[in-house]
Structure formats: C-alpha cells, structure tokens
Write a protein that holds these residues in place. Structure first.
Motif, PDB file in Angstrom:
ATOM      1  N   ALA A 207      34.295  29.261  43.146  1.00 12.96           N
ATOM      2  CA  ALA A 207      33.656  30.158  42.179  1.00 12.96           C
ATOM      3  C   ALA A 207      33.155  31.434  42.851  1.00 12.96           C
ATOM      4  O   ALA A 207      33.264  32.535  42.296  1.00 12.96           O
ATOM      5  CB  ALA A 207      32.495  29.428  41.491  1.00 12.96           C
ATOM      6  N   MET A 208      32.609  31.310  44.073  1.00 15.84           N
ATOM      7  CA  MET A 208      32.131  32.480  44.790  1.00 15.84           C
ATOM      8  C   MET A 208      33.288  33.412  45.151  1.00 15.84           C
ATOM      9  O   MET A 208      33.194  34.644  45.023  1.00 15.84           O
ATOM     10  CB  MET A 208      31.387  32.060  46.060  1.00 15.84           C
ATOM     11  CG  MET A 208      30.790  33.236  46.832  1.00 15.84           C
ATOM     12  SD  MET A 208      30.031  32.719  48.375  1.00 15.84           S
ATOM     13  CE  MET A 208      31.477  32.180  49.291  1.00 15.84           C
ATOM     14  N   VAL A 209      34.427  32.830  45.609  1.00 13.65           N
ATOM     15  CA  VAL A 209      35.595  33.638  45.935  1.00 13.65           C
ATOM     16  C   VAL A 209      36.092  34.379  44.695  1.00 13.65           C
ATOM     17  O   VAL A 209      36.486  35.559  44.761  1.00 13.65           O
ATOM     18  CB  VAL A 209      36.703  32.751  46.533  1.00 13.65           C
ATOM     19  CG1 VAL A 209      38.001  33.542  46.689  1.00 13.65           C
ATOM     20  CG2 VAL A 209      36.266  32.187  47.877  1.00 13.65           C
ATOM     21  N   GLN A 210      36.079  33.701  43.556  1.00 17.52           N
ATOM     22  CA  GLN A 210      36.522  34.347  42.315  1.00 17.52           C
ATOM     23  C   GLN A 210      35.626  35.533  41.966  1.00 17.52           C
ATOM     24  O   GLN A 210      36.110  36.619  41.620  1.00 17.52           O
ATOM     25  CB  GLN A 210      36.528  33.331  41.172  1.00 17.52           C
ATOM     26  CG  GLN A 210      37.020  33.904  39.847  1.00 17.52           C
ATOM     27  CD  GLN A 210      36.879  32.911  38.709  1.00 17.52           C
ATOM     28  OE1 GLN A 210      36.128  31.953  38.803  1.00 17.52           O
ATOM     29  NE2 GLN A 210      37.621  33.137  37.642  1.00 17.52           N
ATOM     30  N   ALA A 214      36.755  39.581  42.273  1.00 14.50           N
ATOM     31  CA  ALA A 214      36.757  40.480  41.118  1.00 14.50           C
ATOM     32  C   ALA A 214      35.975  41.755  41.411  1.00 14.50           C
ATOM     33  O   ALA A 214      36.324  42.848  40.935  1.00 14.50           O
ATOM     34  CB  ALA A 214      36.177  39.762  39.907  1.00 14.50           C
ATOM     35  N   VAL A 215      34.918  41.653  42.224  1.00 12.48           N
ATOM     36  CA  VAL A 215      34.112  42.826  42.560  1.00 12.48           C
ATOM     37  C   VAL A 215      34.847  43.739  43.534  1.00 12.48           C
ATOM     38  O   VAL A 215      34.865  44.976  43.384  1.00 12.48           O
ATOM     39  CB  VAL A 215      32.750  42.391  43.138  1.00 12.48           C
ATOM     40  CG1 VAL A 215      31.979  43.608  43.655  1.00 12.48           C
ATOM     41  CG2 VAL A 215      31.935  41.662  42.083  1.00 12.48           C
ATOM     42  N   ILE A 216      35.494  43.156  44.555  1.00 13.30           N
ATOM     43  CA  ILE A 216      36.160  43.950  45.593  1.00 13.30           C
ATOM     44  C   ILE A 216      37.419  44.605  45.052  1.00 13.30           C
ATOM     45  O   ILE A 216      37.724  45.760  45.326  1.00 13.30           O
ATOM     46  CB  ILE A 216      36.480  43.065  46.815  1.00 13.30           C
ATOM     47  CG1 ILE A 216      35.176  42.550  47.442  1.00 13.30           C
ATOM     48  CG2 ILE A 216      37.303  43.822  47.839  1.00 13.30           C
ATOM     49  CD1 ILE A 216      35.383  41.549  48.544  1.00 13.30           C
ATOM     50  N   GLY A 217      38.192  43.869  44.232  1.00 12.70           N
ATOM     51  CA  GLY A 217      39.422  44.401  43.673  1.00 12.70           C
ATOM     52  C   GLY A 217      40.585  44.331  44.648  1.00 12.70           C
ATOM     53  O   GLY A 217      40.474  43.804  45.759  1.00 12.70           O
ATOM     54  N   GLY A 218      41.721  44.875  44.244  1.00 20.20           N
ATOM     55  CA  GLY A 218      42.905  44.877  45.095  1.00 20.20           C
ATOM     56  C   GLY A 218      43.449  43.479  45.326  1.00 20.20           C
ATOM     57  O   GLY A 218      43.498  42.654  44.403  1.00 20.20           O
ATOM     58  N   GLY A 224      40.955  36.091  44.172  1.00 20.28           N
ATOM     59  CA  GLY A 224      39.923  35.536  43.314  1.00 20.28           C
ATOM     60  C   GLY A 224      40.502  34.873  42.079  1.00 20.28           C
ATOM     61  O   GLY A 224      40.005  33.841  41.621  1.00 20.28           O
ATOM     62  N   ARG A 225      41.559  35.492  41.511  1.00 17.49           N
ATOM     63  CA  ARG A 225      42.199  34.888  40.343  1.00 17.49           C
ATOM     64  C   ARG A 225      42.785  33.520  40.681  1.00 17.49           C
ATOM     65  O   ARG A 225      42.637  32.548  39.930  1.00 17.49           O
ATOM     66  CB  ARG A 225      43.293  35.812  39.827  1.00 17.49           C
ATOM     67  CG  ARG A 225      43.968  35.315  38.539  1.00 17.49           C
ATOM     68  CD  ARG A 225      45.179  36.153  38.197  1.00 17.49           C
ATOM     69  NE  ARG A 225      46.217  36.019  39.213  1.00 17.49           N
ATOM     70  CZ  ARG A 225      47.060  34.966  39.283  1.00 17.49           C
ATOM     71  NH1 ARG A 225      46.952  33.982  38.417  1.00 17.49           N
ATOM     72  NH2 ARG A 225      47.982  34.918  40.224  1.00 17.49           N
ATOM     73  N   MET A 226      43.463  33.426  41.831  1.00 16.45           N
ATOM     74  CA  MET A 226      44.033  32.141  42.250  1.00 16.45           C
ATOM     75  C   MET A 226      42.935  31.115  42.503  1.00 16.45           C
ATOM     76  O   MET A 226      43.089  29.934  42.158  1.00 16.45           O
ATOM     77  CB  MET A 226      44.880  32.354  43.504  1.00 16.45           C
ATOM     78  CG  MET A 226      46.105  33.240  43.290  1.00 16.45           C
ATOM     79  SD  MET A 226      46.969  33.619  44.827  1.00 16.45           S
ATOM     80  CE  MET A 226      47.429  31.963  45.347  1.00 16.45           C
ATOM     81  N   ALA A 227      41.822  31.563  43.101  1.00 10.82           N
ATOM     82  CA  ALA A 227      40.714  30.637  43.329  1.00 10.82           C
ATOM     83  C   ALA A 227      40.166  30.129  42.003  1.00 10.82           C
ATOM     84  O   ALA A 227      39.803  28.950  41.863  1.00 10.82           O
ATOM     85  CB  ALA A 227      39.609  31.329  44.136  1.00 10.82           C
ATOM     86  N   GLY A 228      40.102  31.026  40.992  1.00 10.56           N
ATOM     87  CA  GLY A 228      39.636  30.605  39.679  1.00 10.56           C
ATOM     88  C   GLY A 228      40.544  29.572  39.048  1.00 10.56           C
ATOM     89  O   GLY A 228      40.074  28.611  38.428  1.00 10.56           O
ATOM     90  N   GLU A 229      41.859  29.769  39.199  1.00  9.59           N
ATOM     91  CA  GLU A 229      42.798  28.786  38.655  1.00  9.59           C
ATOM     92  C   GLU A 229      42.635  27.432  39.338  1.00  9.59           C
ATOM     93  O   GLU A 229      42.673  26.380  38.682  1.00  9.59           O
ATOM     94  CB  GLU A 229      44.228  29.303  38.819  1.00  9.59           C
ATOM     95  CG  GLU A 229      44.553  30.530  37.971  1.00  9.59           C
ATOM     96  CD  GLU A 229      45.952  31.040  38.237  1.00  9.59           C
ATOM     97  OE1 GLU A 229      46.603  30.522  39.174  1.00  9.59           O
ATOM     98  OE2 GLU A 229      46.408  31.954  37.505  1.00  9.59           O
ATOM     99  N   GLN A 230      42.464  27.448  40.647  1.00 11.40           N
ATOM    100  CA  GLN A 230      42.292  26.187  41.370  1.00 11.40           C
ATOM    101  C   GLN A 230      40.961  25.517  41.008  1.00 11.40           C
ATOM    102  O   GLN A 230      40.873  24.293  40.955  1.00 11.40           O
ATOM    103  CB  GLN A 230      42.352  26.442  42.892  1.00 11.40           C
ATOM    104  CG  GLN A 230      43.711  26.913  43.369  1.00 11.40           C
ATOM    105  CD  GLN A 230      44.809  25.915  43.010  1.00 11.40           C
ATOM    106  OE1 GLN A 230      44.654  24.714  43.211  1.00 11.40           O
ATOM    107  NE2 GLN A 230      45.901  26.425  42.457  1.00 11.40           N
ATOM    108  N   GLU A 231      39.944  26.327  40.733  1.00 20.01           N
ATOM    109  CA  GLU A 231      38.663  25.757  40.328  1.00 20.01           C
ATOM    110  C   GLU A 231      38.807  25.010  39.007  1.00 20.01           C
ATOM    111  O   GLU A 231      38.319  23.885  38.845  1.00 20.01           O
ATOM    112  CB  GLU A 231      37.617  26.857  40.190  1.00 20.01           C
ATOM    113  CG  GLU A 231      36.255  26.322  39.765  1.00 20.01           C
ATOM    114  CD  GLU A 231      35.326  27.419  39.290  1.00 20.01           C
ATOM    115  OE1 GLU A 231      34.157  27.097  38.992  1.00 20.01           O
ATOM    116  OE2 GLU A 231      35.764  28.575  39.184  1.00 20.01           O
TER     117      GLU A 231
END
Length: 412
Positions: A207-210, A214-218, A224-231
C-alpha cells in the motif's frame, strides 16, 4: 514460531465397546449361575458343563476383542455368534424337555444379546438385523413352536439391536460432520493468523509503494499500480484461502480424524512485562502512559496485544497522516489489562469499517479484533468524525480457551 500438525481421532463408540465388554462378562456369570441353580433338572448336565467351560474361556479370552472396533473383526463376530447359536440349539439335548416346553432359559441365556449387540456396534443396523434374525431362528428351533414368550424375546432382541445399530450409524455421521466443522474452524483460525501477519508486513508495504508511486509519477507510478494490483490479489487470497479436506479412517467404526495446525509455545512460560513491548512505540508524536509497576501477561498474550497496538498506530499514520498525534494508555486491573490507543485524526465515518472489511481490508477485523478475540478479550473502536478515534483493547488475565477442539468435542 514453529508449527506442528496435531491429529485427533474422535470416536463416540468407544464407551459402547467398554460397556459391551462388561455386559458379556456379567451375562456369562449370570448364565452359569442359572445352570448351577437348576443343574439337578438337566438330563445331560455334562453337556451343559462342557458348553459353559467353552463359553467361559471364550468370553474371558476375547475381552480384548470387544474393547475396540478395530479388534472386533468379522471372523471374530462370526465365531462369537456361532457359539451363541450352538448353545441355543443344544439346550433341548442338555435340559429336560419339560423345562424347555415351559419356556426355561437357553444355555447362553442373555449372553446371546451381547453377541448380537457386537454386530450392531460394529456394522450398524443391517448387521444387527442379520445377527438377530439368526438368533430368532435358533430360538424357534430350540422351542419347537412359536410360543408367546419365545416370540416376545425374539422381537425384543431384534428391535433393540436394530435400534442400537441405527443410533451408532447416526452417531458416526454426526461425528464426521463435527470433525469437519472443527477442522474448518482450525483452518479458519490459522488463515486469520496468517492474514494478520501479512497485513502487518506485506500488505502495508504494498500500500505504501502504491501511494508513493502515485505521488512520484513516471515509472514509479507504474510500479505503484502493479503494487496495488498485487495488494488486491493478496487480500483476496488471505480473506478466502483453502480449507483442507477432512479425513476418515477406512473403517468407519474407528471414527473421524481431525487435523489441526498448532503453534509451539516457547519453552519460557514466565510472564512478560507488557510495558517493555509497548515502549518502542513511544516517540515524538506517540505518548505512552503506563503504571509504575510491571504489567505482566503470558508471553503469547503480551505479544498479541503489542501487535494489536502496533496495528492501531499503523492505522493512525495511514489514515490520519504522519503529523497526527496518538496516545497509548495502559491500565492494569485485577482481572484484565486495558490498553487504549487514541488519536487526534479526522475520525472514521460511520459504516467505513464494515465497508473496508467487505473489500478485503482486514486491518481492524483481523490485526486488532481478531488478535484480541483469540485471547478471549475484546477490541472496541469508538470514532466520531472530526474528533479522532479511540481503540480500547481488553485482555483477561486468566484466559479460558474457547477455541480448543477437544473442549468443544466434549461439549459436543
């Protein structure tokens, strides 16, 4: 912490086998006593003496055979029934014809019922029906005519044995159902424990990586999107999980088998001061208020309470922000320990906890309430929007384990 498998065999029939062994022994003594009281009226007393010698040796020698379902084999049952039927058929030869005609007892007397009941306990009502039918035929042949008292005794043995056999079959089915329920319950508790550990580590990191991505971008946003999917996938896995298939022995009379997973407790059974486990949480934005004397709990309970407090503080940082303040209050009561975690965040909207649990976000449900529930305690969350959140943890000092399958099996 190390884990080990624990296998329990459940058999509601064992008391029946012990009772049957006692019945056979007493019935043998009763049959011999009947003969001793009326031996003068026998035309061939020597034949009765030979039969009772065989019956006595057989009964005493086969007591281990009727101690359990595994030892009570089909060949044993066949020989046992043959001895009972033989005793019935030779009664007219050994006893006087007048006594037989007047409805006198057969040589094995009530011992025959023990043989039929062994069939019932071992094989159910169908086996009982077969054995009682053979005994009924032998009794009719011995008497020579279907007299009223003979028919009465035959029907009584037949109905009683079939009823007991049916009850045994129902007990076996209930036993297997209960074993399956206990196994599912044990698997559910283990899954919840794993879910708590995963929530406290892997899920929060994802969740923290996601959020940071999202804040850092690029490229970080894609990560972060992949981390969200895995979460999401991991939450779905730990909230569902697999339940092992219950097992039963090849011989249904042996009972059902329950397999559970247990954690080995540490060798040190001494109490732990809860204050030492909560002290690392104190910091510039977390205040800890505790008694001056040690707050002692069993090691496992102290660790779970400290982990629940850590989960509550993680929720504060996650939902109230890094700048939110939190207070931990420890109260040492005679019968319980109360730990309260309060923050000055925005609070939790009404219904949000239930919605989060439905979405697979089990931080409060498992990491806090689940831990305290396993300890026999409780966790209450009080929150007013705009006025912060308060989590009150209560753990009893003397826990009565309500999750022990053996305790439930005895209530069962």
């Amino acid at each position: 912490m190390a884990q080990r498998d624990r296998v329990m065999r459940m058999s509601v029939e064992q008391p029946l086998w012990r009772a049957l062994a006692g019945y056979r022994l007493l019935a043998m003594v009763y049959a011999i006593g009947l003969f001793a009281a009326a031996h003068d009226g026998f035309t061939r007393p020597w034949l009765a003496v030979v039969y009772f010698a065989v019956l006595g040796v057989w009964t005493l020698a086969t007591l281990p055979r009727v101690a359990s379902a595994a030892a009570c084999t089909k060949p044993f049952l066949a020989v046992d029934l043959a001895i009972a039927v033989t005793g019935i058929l030779i009664t007219p030869i050994a006893d006087a014809a007048e006594r037989v005609h007047d409805g006198g007892p057969t040589l094995p007397s009530i011992w025959t019922a023990g043989s039929v009941l062994a069939f019932a306990v071992k094989g159910g009502w169908r086996w009982a029906a077969l054995a009682s039918t053979l005994v009924a035929v032998a009794n009719l042949v011995e008497r020579g005519t279907p007299a009223r008292d003979t028919v009465h005794n035959v029907v009584l043995v037949w109905v009683a044995s079939i009823a007991i056999g049916y009850v045994v079959e129902v007990a076996r089915a209930s036993e297997r159902t209960l074993a399956r329920a206990l196994e599912i319950e044990a698997a559910t508790r283990e899954r919840e424990r794993l879910a708590r550990d995963i929530h406290d580590s892997v899920l929060q990191v994802l969740a923290m990586v996601q959020r940071r991505g999202a804040v850092i971008g690029g490229e970080a946003a894609e990560l972060g999107r992949m981390a969200g999917e895995q979460e999401v996938a991991l939450r779905t896995l730990v909230s569902g999980g697999l339940v092992p298939v219950s097992r039963a022995s090849e011989d249904a009379a042996l009972g059902a088998v329950v397999r559970t997973v247990e954690e080995d407790e540490p060798a040190d059974d001494g109490a732990v001061d809860l204050r030492s486990l909560l002290a690392p949480h104190a910091g510039s934005r977390v205040s800890l208020a505790e008694p001056g004397a040690p707050v002692t709990l069993p090691p496992a309970a102290a660790r779970e309470v400290a982990a629940a407090v850590g989960a509550a503080l993680d929720n504060v940082r996650r939902h109230a922000g890094e700048q939110a303040r939190a207070w931990i209050l420890v109260e040492d009561e005679p019968d319980e320990v109360i730990v309260t975690v309060r923050d000055d965040g925005p609070g939790i909207p009404e219904g949000r906890l239930a919605q989060a649990e439905g979405e697979g976000r089990l931080g409060v449900a498992l990491s806090i309430r689940g831990r305290l529930g396993d300890l026999g305690g409780s966790a209450d969350v009080i929150s007013v929007p705009g006025q912060g959140t308060e989590v009150e943890l209560r753990v009893p000092r003397h826990r009565q384990d309500a999750n022990d399958p053996r305790g439930k099996a005895e209530q069962r």
